[in-house]
Write a protein that holds these residues in place. Structure first.
Motif: not given
Length: 346
Positions: A16-17, A32-36, A136-138
């Motif tokens: 996800g990341t 990816g955010l939803e998987i995280n 990290l993603p946001p």
């Protein structure tokens, strides 16, 4: 927790990341955010304690709200401009909604209320993931859209996060809550400079993640969840407690430790951008954080428990030393001489 379930959750976090930080399309980043989010929830609630279940529910509600706002922002921008590219965010309303959504995901003030509670209900290793990898993603989304965001709004979020993060951490006795407010305060420093020098924000995040990982791994090693436990841990692991003290002082930003480097460069960059007032306010607010870091350091090495014990002090520990913790501790305290090299890389 079942090893297979843990493997699936950990793999999903990495996937996800990776999807979010490497995508240019809004739908891929949102996926990816939803998987995280879905991967971290079992890790939060794996102890089946009511507080862990409550933390998982709070995390799910806040993250799903933020994800819906990100989707709404990207769809609004695509409706107006016809662009799904992350770097082509130009509609003012979309920029505002995206800033709010990412602030919720990061736990920036005034959307910070969920973060200390979720960290308090999570195990130390999950709290480490929430404080480092899940940020990290946001932050990547902010870096990609930084040229379109409102500087005044980001400066407000930065100053208020540094203020509340330092202020609310003063009276805490739980180590996870203290580190949660420490995270909020550090994120304020990163957001302050993200428009003017995104590479410096990336460097600050890397150094913050390294120092926070060191603290969490050390606390997990000696099984410390509150300050009263830390008072008596020095008899079992005196050397580890000494390195915790140095890492905490590095997090506080004291020279000549590593943590001084990002704050020094951020103050320099803000001064170059003629934002001397913002730099001065952030510098003064860092004193609040310094107080509770010193309090943690004081509890870890300098004080004795109030009652006298009759058993012999254990000056040697039976546990084997952790190589990753030793390496991270060395990096967290001694990177300041490499400042000229890092400046050339920025």
């Amino acid at each position: 927790m079942n090893p297979h379930a843990k493997l699936v959750c950990t793999s999903s976090l990495i996937v996800g990341t990776t999807i979010t930080i490497s995508s240019n399309h809004w739908i891929l980043a949102w996926t990816g955010l939803e998987i995280n989010t879905l991967a971290i929830i079992p890790l939060i609630s794996k102890s089946h304690h009511p507080r862990a279940t409550e933390a998982a529910i709070k995390y799910f509600l806040t993250q799903s709200t933020a994800s819906a706002l990100i989707l709404f922002s990207s769809m609004t921008n695509a409706w107006v401009t016809g662009q799904w590219d992350i770097t082509q965010l130009s509609h003012p309303t979309s920029c505002l909604v995206l800033t709010m959504a990412v602030a919720i995901k990061l736990g920036l003030v005034p959307f910070h209320f969920w973060f200390p509670e979720v960290l308090q209900g999570s195990p130390l290793t999950t709290a480490l993931l929430l404080s480092t990898l899940m940020k990290l993603p946001p932050i990547t989304l902010l870096l990609l859209t930084s040229q379109s965001l409102n500087p005044t709004l980001l400066t407000f979020l930065a100053i208020s996060s540094a203020l509340i993060g330092g202020w609310m951490g003063l009276n805490q006795t739980q180590t996870r809550k203290i580190l949660a407010f420490s995270s909020i305060s550090h994120l304020g420093w990163m957001i302050a400079v993200i428009i003017y020098n995104p590479q410096l924000t990336t460097l600050t995040f890397i150094l913050y993640a390294m120092m926070t990982t060191t603290v969490f791994l050390s606390l997990a090693k000696i099984k410390v969840l509150k300050l009263s436990t830390m008072l008596i841990s020095w008899t079992k692991t005196p050397m580890l407690n000494s390195t915790i003290m140095l890492t905490l002082l590095s997090l506080a930003g004291l020279p000549p430790l590593t943590g001084f480097l990002p704050k020094w460069l951020i103050i320099q960059e803000l001064t170059k951008q003629e934002m001397t007032l913002t730099a001065t306010i952030l510098t003064m607010l860092s004193l609040l954080g310094l107080f509770f870091y010193l309090r943690l350091a004081y509890h870890s090495t300098i004080t004795l428990p109030p009652n006298s014990s009759n058993h012999m002090k254990l000056w040697r520990t039976d546990k084997t030393p952790s190589t990753p913790t030793a390496i991270l501790t060395a990096l967290s305290t001694s990177l300041l001489p490499l400042t000229p090299l890092m400046i050339t890389m920025l």
